[in-house]
Design an enzyme around this catalytic site. Structure first.
Site, short mmCIF file in Angstrom:
data_model
loop_
_atom_site.label_atom_id
_atom_site.label_comp_id
_atom_site.label_asym_id
_atom_site.label_seq_id
_atom_site.Cartn_x
_atom_site.Cartn_y
_atom_site.Cartn_z
N ILE A 183 39.98 42.56 43.10
CA ILE A 183 39.56 42.32 44.49
C ILE A 183 39.93 43.46 45.43
O ILE A 183 39.86 43.32 46.65
CB ILE A 183 40.19 41.00 45.02
CG1 ILE A 183 41.71 41.01 44.81
CG2 ILE A 183 39.55 39.79 44.37
CD1 ILE A 183 42.43 39.94 45.62
N LYS A 184 40.32 44.60 44.88
CA LYS A 184 40.74 45.71 45.75
C LYS A 184 39.52 46.46 46.32
O LYS A 184 38.38 46.12 46.02
CB LYS A 184 41.66 46.65 44.98
CG LYS A 184 43.03 46.03 44.68
CD LYS A 184 43.82 45.74 45.94
CE LYS A 184 45.28 45.39 45.72
NZ LYS A 184 45.58 44.32 44.79
#
Ligand SMILES: Cc1ncc(COP(=O)(O)O)c(C=O)c1O
Length: 374
Positions: A183-184
């Site tokens: 999710i970065k």
């Protein structure tokens, strides 16, 4: 029921599938030319001819960075208490002791004056965390480090894509660690990278990511396998695979699109929160910061109530993070009151590159409805 607004998510699709197919067709999924190309592309993207070493997670990037700087048992590393436990674990994994420090109430960044007070003869490094992607007092960290001869290992897990002193993040600094988890700001599925100009540290990390097998990286990049090898230092199985690198290479090309959307959403939240005297946000310049998370600080109580209210409205929120000095493993004998107060107040709002203007509007409207309830 209205649609769920997710707290975070990756933006992946046809391009990433095509890149994966390219690797799968080769029949070799481990670490080889895709990782080599990704490292080269990251070096070009970051600039300043930095050494880039890709690994399987941001946590392993930090662990190898600490080890690569020669830090271990008996040493101490200064670190802000509000960070994901990954930063603390990366330090303690080497045998060194993470020393929890206070954070700045308006930015969430390490409180450098508090950190200075915790320096002892055992202190070998400081690990500033780019909390919520910000890096406000980084200059002060480097001044302190220079004065006390400390290594600086930046936990930049949240901040890939940002700019510092008109250069891309990672171009400056002692040792900078990024995360490319699911999710970065960009993802490889999981993944991370260490960036430095210190060739000795980079080479130690290159070996340590492959169980300490000497110069295995070079061999793998030229399609060979080390059969007759030596190992002189403890290593780990932390290398990145070609599958992961193929996703990362695609994501890197898409970064401008992701960054500008993340920045737009954060600016919309910032603007909205100005209307509410009891709601605040961290002090960030979203022209240079590419936000991974966005926090609202709920003053005068009610954070938990707002969290459940938004969840009832099908809007996911998060708590980033419980201060590490309150965890059993890292419990301190001293209090860190500013961090403890922020911990009572903060709530993470949905933020990702697929969030629409209507989504942001709905989050803001529901927050206003909640304020009007009280
Ligand atoms: C501040 C911080 N440091 C380090 C990490 C570790 O990164 P990874 O999940 O890639 O291991 C994270 C992950 O969320 C993080 O938030």
């Amino acid at each position: 029921m209205t649609d769920l607004i997710r707290l975070s998510r990756a933006q992946v699709g046809a391009d990433e599938l095509q890149a994966l197919a390219r690797v799968i067709e080769t029949g070799y999924l481990g670490m080889s030319v895709e990782v080599q190309s990704f490292e080269k592309e990251l070096t070009e993207y970051i600039g300043d001819n930095r050494q880039v070493v890709c690994v399987n997670t941001g946590t392993s990037a930090l662990h190898l960075a600490v080890q690569g700087c020669g830090i271990g048992a008996g040493d101490e590393v200064l670190i802000p208490t509000i960070t994901y436990v990954a930063s603390f674990q990366a330090v303690s994994a080497t045998g060194a002791t993470p020393i929890a420090c206070e954070v700045n109430s308006t930015t969430g960044f390490i409180d450098v004056d508090d950190a200075a007070k915790r320096i002892t003869p055992k202190t070998k490094a400081i690990m500033p965390v780019h909390y919520a992607s910000g890096f406000s007092d980084l200059d002060k960290v480097y001044d302190l480090a220079q004065k006390h001869n400390l290594r600086v290992i930046e936990d930049a897990a949240h901040s890939f894509g940002g700019f510092y002193k008109n250069k891309r993040l990672g171009a400056l600094g002692d040792v900078v660690c990024f995360s490319f988890d699911g999710i970065k700001n960009i993802t490889c599925g999981e993944g991370g990278a260490v960036v430095t100009s210190d060739l000795e540290v980079a080479n130690r990390i290159r070996d340590a990511r492959l169980l300490g097998v000497e110069r295995d990286t070079e061999k793998r990049f030229s399609g060979q396998r080390s059969w007759d090898f030596d190992v002189t230092e403890q290593g780990w199985r932390y290398h990145m695979s070609d599958l992961m690198a193929s996703i990362g290479r695609t994501q890197l090309k898409r970064l401008p699109e992701f960054s500008s959307r993340r920045q737009q959403v954060a600016k919309q939240y910032q603007q909205f929160l100005k209307q509410h005297p009891n709601l605040h946000c961290l002090d960030m310049d979203y022209d240079v910061v590419v936000p991974h998370i966005f926090l609202v600080l709920v003053k005068q109580g009610g954070r938990d109530h707002l969290k459940s209210y938004l969840e009832e409205k099908n809007i996911q929120t998060g708590l980033h993070y419980k201060p590490n000095h309150l965890l059993t493993l890292y419990k301190t004998t001293y209090a860190l009151p500013k961090a403890e107060q922020i911990y009572e107040e903060f709530l993470t709002l949905p933020l990702h590159s697929l969030l629409t203007d209507d989504d942001v509007k709905r989050v803001c409207e529901e927050i206003t409805n909640w304020v009007n309830l009280k």
